[in-house]
Scaffold this motif. Sequence first.
Motif, PDB file in Angstrom:
ATOM      1  N   UNK A   1     -29.241   1.509  32.458  1.00 36.26           N
ATOM      2  CA  UNK A   1     -29.378   2.911  32.024  1.00 36.26           C
ATOM      3  C   UNK A   1     -28.025   3.582  31.782  1.00 36.26           C
ATOM      4  N   UNK A   2     -26.959   3.016  32.358  1.00 35.52           N
ATOM      5  CA  UNK A   2     -25.625   3.636  32.216  1.00 35.52           C
ATOM      6  C   UNK A   2     -25.163   3.643  30.754  1.00 35.52           C
ATOM      7  N   UNK A   3     -25.394   2.523  30.051  1.00 37.31           N
ATOM      8  CA  UNK A   3     -24.986   2.451  28.643  1.00 37.31           C
ATOM      9  C   UNK A   3     -25.743   3.474  27.801  1.00 37.31           C
ATOM     10  N   UNK A   4     -27.040   3.629  28.102  1.00 34.97           N
ATOM     11  CA  UNK A   4     -27.828   4.608  27.352  1.00 34.97           C
ATOM     12  C   UNK A   4     -27.337   6.038  27.622  1.00 34.97           C
ATOM     13  N   UNK A   5     -26.986   6.276  28.903  1.00 28.17           N
ATOM     14  CA  UNK A   5     -26.491   7.624  29.238  1.00 28.17           C
ATOM     15  C   UNK A   5     -25.163   7.917  28.533  1.00 28.17           C
ATOM     16  N   UNK A   6     -24.290   6.921  28.418  1.00 27.21           N
ATOM     17  CA  UNK A   6     -23.008   7.104  27.728  1.00 27.21           C
ATOM     18  C   UNK A   6     -23.231   7.402  26.240  1.00 27.21           C
ATOM     19  N   UNK A   7     -24.269   6.712  25.646  1.00 24.52           N
ATOM     20  CA  UNK A   7     -24.575   7.005  24.246  1.00 24.52           C
ATOM     21  C   UNK A   7     -25.038   8.449  24.083  1.00 24.52           C
ATOM     22  N   UNK A   8     -25.844   8.921  25.071  1.00 23.79           N
ATOM     23  CA  UNK A   8     -26.285  10.327  25.009  1.00 23.79           C
ATOM     24  C   UNK A   8     -25.087  11.272  25.041  1.00 23.79           C
ATOM     25  N   UNK A   9     -24.125  10.998  25.932  1.00 26.57           N
ATOM     26  CA  UNK A   9     -22.925  11.856  26.056  1.00 26.57           C
ATOM     27  C   UNK A   9     -22.106  11.832  24.766  1.00 26.57           C
ATOM     28  N   UNK A  10     -21.920  10.614  24.184  1.00 23.83           N
ATOM     29  CA  UNK A  10     -21.138  10.506  22.947  1.00 23.83           C
ATOM     30  C   UNK A  10     -21.782  11.281  21.804  1.00 23.83           C
ATOM     31  N   UNK A  11     -23.116  11.108  21.673  1.00 18.36           N
ATOM     32  CA  UNK A  11     -23.801  11.809  20.581  1.00 18.36           C
ATOM     33  C   UNK A  11     -23.779  13.327  20.807  1.00 18.36           C
ATOM     34  N   UNK A  12     -23.862  13.734  22.079  1.00 19.18           N
ATOM     35  CA  UNK A  12     -23.781  15.176  22.375  1.00 19.18           C
ATOM     36  C   UNK A  12     -22.410  15.725  21.999  1.00 19.18           C
ATOM     37  N   UNK A  13     -21.337  14.988  22.327  1.00 22.88           N
ATOM     38  CA  UNK A  13     -19.980  15.406  21.937  1.00 22.88           C
ATOM     39  C   UNK A  13     -19.841  15.482  20.420  1.00 22.88           C
TER      40      UNK A  13
ATOM     41  N   UNK B   1     -25.248  22.397  28.130  1.00 20.35           N
ATOM     42  CA  UNK B   1     -26.096  22.016  29.273  1.00 20.35           C
ATOM     43  C   UNK B   1     -26.419  20.535  29.268  1.00 20.35           C
ATOM     44  N   UNK B   2     -26.763  19.993  28.060  1.00 22.37           N
ATOM     45  CA  UNK B   2     -27.062  18.553  27.962  1.00 22.37           C
ATOM     46  C   UNK B   2     -25.862  17.740  28.408  1.00 22.37           C
ATOM     47  N   UNK B   3     -24.685  18.142  27.921  1.00 25.66           N
ATOM     48  CA  UNK B   3     -23.472  17.384  28.248  1.00 25.66           C
ATOM     49  C   UNK B   3     -23.181  17.456  29.738  1.00 25.66           C
ATOM     50  N   UNK B   4     -23.402  18.626  30.365  1.00 23.41           N
ATOM     51  CA  UNK B   4     -23.121  18.794  31.792  1.00 23.41           C
ATOM     52  C   UNK B   4     -24.047  17.905  32.631  1.00 23.41           C
ATOM     53  N   UNK B   5     -25.337  18.020  32.361  1.00 25.52           N
ATOM     54  CA  UNK B   5     -26.293  17.253  33.182  1.00 25.52           C
ATOM     55  C   UNK B   5     -26.218  15.762  32.893  1.00 25.52           C
ATOM     56  N   UNK B   6     -25.854  15.401  31.664  1.00 28.40           N
ATOM     57  CA  UNK B   6     -25.696  13.970  31.352  1.00 28.40           C
ATOM     58  C   UNK B   6     -24.550  13.382  32.155  1.00 28.40           C
ATOM     59  N   UNK B   7     -23.473  14.104  32.277  1.00 27.60           N
ATOM     60  CA  UNK B   7     -22.332  13.619  33.063  1.00 27.60           C
ATOM     61  C   UNK B   7     -22.691  13.540  34.542  1.00 27.60           C
ATOM     62  N   UNK B   8     -23.477  14.507  35.014  1.00 25.32           N
ATOM     63  CA  UNK B   8     -23.899  14.456  36.427  1.00 25.32           C
ATOM     64  C   UNK B   8     -24.792  13.240  36.682  1.00 25.32           C
TER      65      UNK B   8
ATOM     66  N   UNK C   1     -25.512   6.968  38.297  1.00 29.36           N
ATOM     67  CA  UNK C   1     -26.023   5.670  37.796  1.00 29.36           C
ATOM     68  C   UNK C   1     -25.037   4.579  38.194  1.00 29.36           C
ATOM     69  N   UNK C   2     -25.529   3.499  38.798  1.00 28.71           N
ATOM     70  CA  UNK C   2     -24.630   2.390  39.200  1.00 28.71           C
ATOM     71  C   UNK C   2     -23.967   1.760  37.977  1.00 28.71           C
ATOM     72  N   UNK C   3     -22.804   1.127  38.226  1.00 28.96           N
ATOM     73  CA  UNK C   3     -22.035   0.512  37.157  1.00 28.96           C
ATOM     74  C   UNK C   3     -22.808  -0.609  36.474  1.00 28.96           C
ATOM     75  N   UNK C   4     -23.633  -1.319  37.200  1.00 32.73           N
ATOM     76  CA  UNK C   4     -24.332  -2.467  36.625  1.00 32.73           C
ATOM     77  C   UNK C   4     -25.714  -2.100  36.123  1.00 32.73           C
ATOM     78  N   UNK C   5     -26.035  -0.808  36.099  1.00 31.25           N
ATOM     79  CA  UNK C   5     -27.376  -0.406  35.683  1.00 31.25           C
ATOM     80  C   UNK C   5     -27.459  -0.370  34.152  1.00 31.25           C
TER      81      UNK C   5
END
Length: 668
Positions: free
Chosen positions: A474-486, A456-463, A468-472
């Motif tokens: 927050x995007x880098x933080x969200x990618x770290x969340x996805x990587x750690x979830x994987x 669920x975390x991985x699904x909603x994180x990807x959504x 999230x805009x490319x220049x935001x």
Amino acid sequence: MKIVDRLVSHLFRLNLQNRLVVGFLIATFITGFVATVVSIWTINKSTIDEVQNRVRQDINTAKLVYNQTLEKIASHILFTSERSDLQALMASRDYAKMESLRSLIRHEQKTASQNDEMTLDMITVVNARGNVLYRAANPEVRGDSMLWLPVVKKCLENRSLQLSTELMSIKNILRENPNLADRVTMEITKSPLSYEPRGTRLSDGMVMMAAYPIFDNKKNLLGAVVGGVLLNKDNTIVDQVKDTIYQGEKYKGRDMGVATIFQGGVRISTNVMTKENKRAIGTTLSKEVYERVIVEGKDWVGRAFVVDDWYITTYTPIYDMNTNLIGILYVGLLEAKYRDIKWNTIWINMGITGLGMVIAFIISFYLGNTIIKRIRMLKEAAEAIAAGNLDYKLSPDKISGFDMLDEAFNYMSTSLKDHDEKLHRAHQQLAKTERLTALGEMAAGVAHEINNPLGGILLYSNLVLEDVPEDSPARENMEKIINQTNRCKGIVQNLLDFARTPTGDMLPLNINDVINTSLNLVKDQSMFHGIDIKTTFAGDLPEVIGDRARLEEVFLNLFINASDAMKGKGTLTIATRLSGNNSVKITVSDTGEGIAKEHLPHIFEPFFTTKEPGRGTGLGLSIVYGVIRKHNGFIDAESEPGDGATFIIILPLYMGKYEGMDEDVFYS
């Protein structure tokens, strides 16, 4: 029965020493009794077997003498036909000149054994139709047909020499030679244990005959010359057999060996003597032998009553040309000599056995006392061991002969400590196995519980990441969340792998090929450039069964761990061999720093690692352990700090068809 019960009850009330004495007495008596019985049986059997083998050989010699006599008659007839020029006389029908044949007839007062050369009792010349042309012993009677005689009929039909022993009536014998009246007339005398003869006199005679065809110059059959010897009261053959085989051997004044020719069941030619020291001519055959040989037509070999004594005998049937049983050829050995030898041997053997029993009892009594003394010492030693003194030792006593027992007892006390230690180690290993099994079950449960929230975390994180805009920032933080979830999902997957049964294809495979495949994947990588790899693979290893991919994963994990332990420098040694009859042993050894003793019991536990933080999850060896156990195998590790580590894997051999884990075909 009550007496036996009382004796047994009284025996068990005796002390041990007296029981041993009584036991030795009983054992000695039984041994002596059995030895005596067996010896008597053996001596009796060996004596009888030896004599029977001898008479079997003797009957063959008797047959040879008998057949040689037939051949002599044939040779004599052949020589007579050539010497007398019968061909010319028959062609010219000048029968009067055949009178020279009369000189070949045996004289009335002589037997064949008294003549230097072969003589016949009858010589007759017949024409091609079987009619008599000339009788040498009775020339006045001629013209009658002799085709009733099988030997004559077959000679004329086959136009060849014919030999046979035939029964002829007294009338026909006297027609051939009137001077044979005294020999062919025979009274039948019934012997003890005899069969019941039908009459009191013989009405036939046994004649050994030969018939030889005569041809003219154009090979036309002119007729035949027929000759014969009457066996009744002619002892030539039986005496020749006796002289050839037994050579006059006697026992207590009696002939050891005898021979006889029977007509039916009546002796017509014999050297068996009666009590009056006369040949037993006219005496009859025993009933038992008569039924076996005459009635059933079989040979007899064995003990038989002959006239007035027992003989070891052989009887064999005599057949005429039409295979009718007409008589018996017999040889026998006097049983008395062998009976006396047997009993003398038995008495000597019984004496030796009795003496041996006395000596055996004396020795047994002495040894019994020695055993009692030693039992007391063993009792004291056992009490000391039971009290906890495992260091108690028996002093060796080589003089009494119980040093082997002393050594065994001392070895037993020493082994108790070793068994305690082995039992303790086995208990530790069992506890470790049970702990790892429980950890695997727990890991599987935890992994399943964590896997769903992580999904669920991985699904909603990807959504969220998609919005999230490319220049935001927050995007880098969200990618770290996805990587750690994987990363968490990978750890969860490893936990499932630790507890899960192999799900790939379970197929027979060669473990050497699996190891080589795994080795080829890593040996050219940079981490192995400084490592010397040595392999010692046993040839012709039987197949194991397993999931090839999972087993390759096991060996990859072990090789990489070894490389890490050696820090890229050292020697990696892989060896395979057959372990016992039902398993393969694989060892993977490195020359790294080794594993500390306090860490060794925990290396297969999930999340246990000695690596630096961030370099491992601690699931590699636990997954290896799970895969090997799910293959019905065994894995263990040995290590001394500073001397590297060795991982030992035992996999069971494939013993038959495999159709899935529910029909397991492994044996360990």
